[in-house]
Every structure is written in structure tokens, then in C-alpha cells.
Design a protein around this motif. Sequence first.
Motif, PDB file in Angstrom:
ATOM      1  N   UNK A  91      24.471  56.564  56.212  1.00  0.00           N
ATOM      2  CA  UNK A  91      24.191  55.842  54.960  1.00  0.00           C
ATOM      3  C   UNK A  91      24.228  56.807  53.768  1.00  0.00           C
ATOM      4  N   UNK A  92      23.537  57.945  53.892  1.00  0.00           N
ATOM      5  CA  UNK A  92      23.482  58.910  52.792  1.00  0.00           C
ATOM      6  C   UNK A  92      24.862  59.468  52.479  1.00  0.00           C
ATOM      7  N   UNK A  93      25.659  59.729  53.516  1.00  0.00           N
ATOM      8  CA  UNK A  93      27.018  60.262  53.302  1.00  0.00           C
ATOM      9  C   UNK A  93      27.861  59.227  52.545  1.00  0.00           C
ATOM     10  N   UNK A  94      27.726  57.962  52.906  1.00  0.00           N
ATOM     11  CA  UNK A  94      28.515  56.913  52.231  1.00  0.00           C
ATOM     12  C   UNK A  94      28.139  56.822  50.747  1.00  0.00           C
ATOM     13  N   UNK A  95      26.886  57.145  50.439  1.00  0.00           N
ATOM     14  CA  UNK A  95      26.426  57.082  49.048  1.00  0.00           C
ATOM     15  C   UNK A  95      27.118  58.091  48.139  1.00  0.00           C
ATOM     16  N   UNK A  96      27.784  59.089  48.737  1.00  0.00           N
ATOM     17  CA  UNK A  96      28.595  60.045  47.971  1.00  0.00           C
ATOM     18  C   UNK A  96      29.711  59.340  47.216  1.00  0.00           C
ATOM     19  N   UNK A  97      30.193  58.247  47.826  1.00  0.00           N
ATOM     20  CA  UNK A  97      31.435  57.616  47.374  1.00  0.00           C
ATOM     21  C   UNK A  97      31.191  56.524  46.344  1.00  0.00           C
ATOM     22  N   UNK A  98      32.103  56.525  45.378  1.00  0.00           N
ATOM     23  CA  UNK A  98      32.035  55.477  44.365  1.00  0.00           C
ATOM     24  C   UNK A  98      33.251  54.559  44.512  1.00  0.00           C
ATOM     25  N   UNK A  99      33.522  54.154  45.740  1.00  0.00           N
ATOM     26  CA  UNK A  99      34.675  53.290  46.035  1.00  0.00           C
ATOM     27  C   UNK A  99      34.175  52.128  46.894  1.00  0.00           C
ATOM     28  N   UNK A 100      34.939  51.020  46.966  1.00  0.00           N
ATOM     29  CA  UNK A 100      34.477  49.909  47.819  1.00  0.00           C
ATOM     30  C   UNK A 100      34.398  50.301  49.296  1.00  0.00           C
ATOM     31  N   UNK A 101      33.334  49.847  49.931  1.00  0.00           N
ATOM     32  CA  UNK A 101      33.096  50.139  51.353  1.00  0.00           C
ATOM     33  C   UNK A 101      32.874  48.808  52.061  1.00  0.00           C
ATOM     34  N   UNK A 102      33.655  48.553  53.102  1.00  0.00           N
ATOM     35  CA  UNK A 102      33.453  47.323  53.889  1.00  0.00           C
ATOM     36  C   UNK A 102      32.935  47.702  55.272  1.00  0.00           C
ATOM     37  N   UNK A 103      31.797  47.133  55.618  1.00  0.00           N
ATOM     38  CA  UNK A 103      31.205  47.334  56.952  1.00  0.00           C
ATOM     39  C   UNK A 103      31.739  46.244  57.877  1.00  0.00           C
ATOM     40  N   UNK A 104      32.246  46.652  59.037  1.00  0.00           N
ATOM     41  CA  UNK A 104      32.824  45.687  59.982  1.00  0.00           C
ATOM     42  C   UNK A 104      32.087  45.757  61.316  1.00  0.00           C
ATOM     43  N   UNK A 105      31.808  44.599  61.879  1.00  0.00           N
ATOM     44  CA  UNK A 105      31.337  44.514  63.265  1.00  0.00           C
ATOM     45  C   UNK A 105      32.171  43.469  63.985  1.00  0.00           C
ATOM     46  N   UNK A 106      32.641  43.834  65.170  1.00  0.00           N
ATOM     47  CA  UNK A 106      33.439  42.889  65.955  1.00  0.00           C
ATOM     48  C   UNK A 106      32.599  41.681  66.339  1.00  0.00           C
ATOM     49  N   UNK A 107      31.370  41.951  66.788  1.00  0.00           N
ATOM     50  CA  UNK A 107      30.494  40.869  67.236  1.00  0.00           C
ATOM     51  C   UNK A 107      29.627  40.390  66.075  1.00  0.00           C
ATOM     52  N   UNK A 108      29.070  39.191  66.241  1.00  0.00           N
ATOM     53  CA  UNK A 108      28.102  38.708  65.253  1.00  0.00           C
ATOM     54  C   UNK A 108      26.742  39.306  65.628  1.00  0.00           C
ATOM     55  N   UNK A 109      26.447  40.437  65.003  1.00  0.00           N
ATOM     56  CA  UNK A 109      25.241  41.182  65.377  1.00  0.00           C
ATOM     57  C   UNK A 109      23.971  40.354  65.175  1.00  0.00           C
ATOM     58  N   UNK A 110      24.024  39.355  64.300  1.00  0.00           N
ATOM     59  CA  UNK A 110      22.825  38.548  63.997  1.00  0.00           C
ATOM     60  C   UNK A 110      22.520  37.520  65.079  1.00  0.00           C
ATOM     61  N   UNK A 111      23.500  37.318  65.984  1.00  0.00           N
ATOM     62  CA  UNK A 111      23.250  36.414  67.118  1.00  0.00           C
ATOM     63  C   UNK A 111      22.764  37.192  68.330  1.00  0.00           C
ATOM     64  N   UNK A 112      22.672  38.525  68.178  1.00  0.00           N
ATOM     65  CA  UNK A 112      22.383  39.373  69.337  1.00  0.00           C
ATOM     66  C   UNK A 112      20.943  39.910  69.282  1.00  0.00           C
ATOM     67  N   UNK A 113      20.653  40.954  70.043  1.00  0.00           N
ATOM     68  CA  UNK A 113      19.283  41.487  70.099  1.00  0.00           C
ATOM     69  C   UNK A 113      18.773  41.820  68.693  1.00  0.00           C
ATOM     70  N   UNK A 114      17.470  41.736  68.545  1.00  0.00           N
ATOM     71  CA  UNK A 114      16.887  41.935  67.222  1.00  0.00           C
ATOM     72  C   UNK A 114      17.171  43.324  66.658  1.00  0.00           C
ATOM     73  N   UNK A 125      26.995  49.217  51.399  1.00  0.00           N
ATOM     74  CA  UNK A 125      28.362  48.695  51.518  1.00  0.00           C
ATOM     75  C   UNK A 125      28.602  47.627  50.452  1.00  0.00           C
ATOM     76  N   UNK A 126      29.858  47.449  50.099  1.00  0.00           N
ATOM     77  CA  UNK A 126      30.223  46.410  49.142  1.00  0.00           C
ATOM     78  C   UNK A 126      30.117  45.037  49.813  1.00  0.00           C
TER      79      UNK A 126
END
Length: 151
Positions: A91-114, A125-126
Motif C-alpha cells: 500500500x505504501x509503495x503504491x502511494x508513491x505513484x500519482x497515476x491511476x491504479x486498478x486493483x483486480x481480483x479474479x474471485x469475488x472476495x466479498x463472497x468469500x471468507x471474512x 487504488x483508483x
Amino acid sequence: MADKIKPTVLVLNGPNLNMLGKREPEVYGSTTLDEINQGLKKQGLELGLEIQCYQSNSEGALVDRIQEAYEKVAGIIINPAAYTHTSVAIRDALLLHNVPIIEVHLSNVYQREEFRHKSFVSGVATAQMAGFGAMGYTMALNALAKMILEV
Ligand code: DQA
């Protein structure tokens, strides 16, 4: 005449995603990481973007790659995999950047373990894609192209 320099998009994948295709295919699908990356490179060619792909199982190596990209990339796609839920360093490393960032997950993490519902990355992320399988990367690159090329 020299070719026009294309904006670069960095595609980062975290631990165990090198095993896509073999790893829990009922959750993550049958497409391999190599197939995803080749598809993104082809799509990049059509969109006029240079695509650089990097995968590591190591948190520090991912942080190093994010730092290396400083002021060299126009956008980032990242699936931090399990580090999504644990890594303040990424997270901190990504904060270095001033460009759009898209976070991707193959699975729907919100349907999975807490424990998968919490992302350290989404706050920096943007946008986030979750649950679209390999198509999520394609959608993320299309969205980034719009953000980068149509400003
Ligand atoms: C993942 C979801 C994470 O919770 C998990 O640890 C992964 C993959 C996904 O793409 O769905 O390794 O990021």
C-alpha cells in the motif's frame, strides 16, 4: 522518424498467481497467468499502450518493482493476491505513484471468507474489479486506457 513513445502500464501479480490454471480452478478459473499476460500485451498493442508484466511470490520484490516504476509508468494494474489483506508495505509503495491504479481480483472476495473482505490496497487504488475472473484484467486495461489516453 522515431516511433512515438507509448505510455506504459505495469501489470503486477502477487503470490501463487503464477500457479493459475492449476490452483483451485473452481475459484480462479483455468486461464494461466501467461495467457492473461499475453492477452494484455495484445490488447495493449491495439490500444497503443506498452505493457510490462511482473509476478512475484515475495512481498519485498513486489515493493521493489513498484518503486522501480516510479515516474516511468502511466498506470498500474495490481492483483496483490494474499498480500491484499496483509500488506501495508505494498500500500505504501503504491502511494508513491500519482497515476491511476486498478486493483483486480479474479474471485469475488466479498463472497468469500471474512479475512478476504479487507483490502489494504483499495484505499489507495483508483478502482477495483472483483469476481470477473481473467476478464477483470481486460476490463481494467480498457478502463486505464480511457483514463490515460483520453485526458
Ligand atoms: C485473489 C483473492 C485473494 O484473497 C487470494 O489470496 C488470491 C487471489 C483473487 O484474485 O481473487 O491469491 O487476489
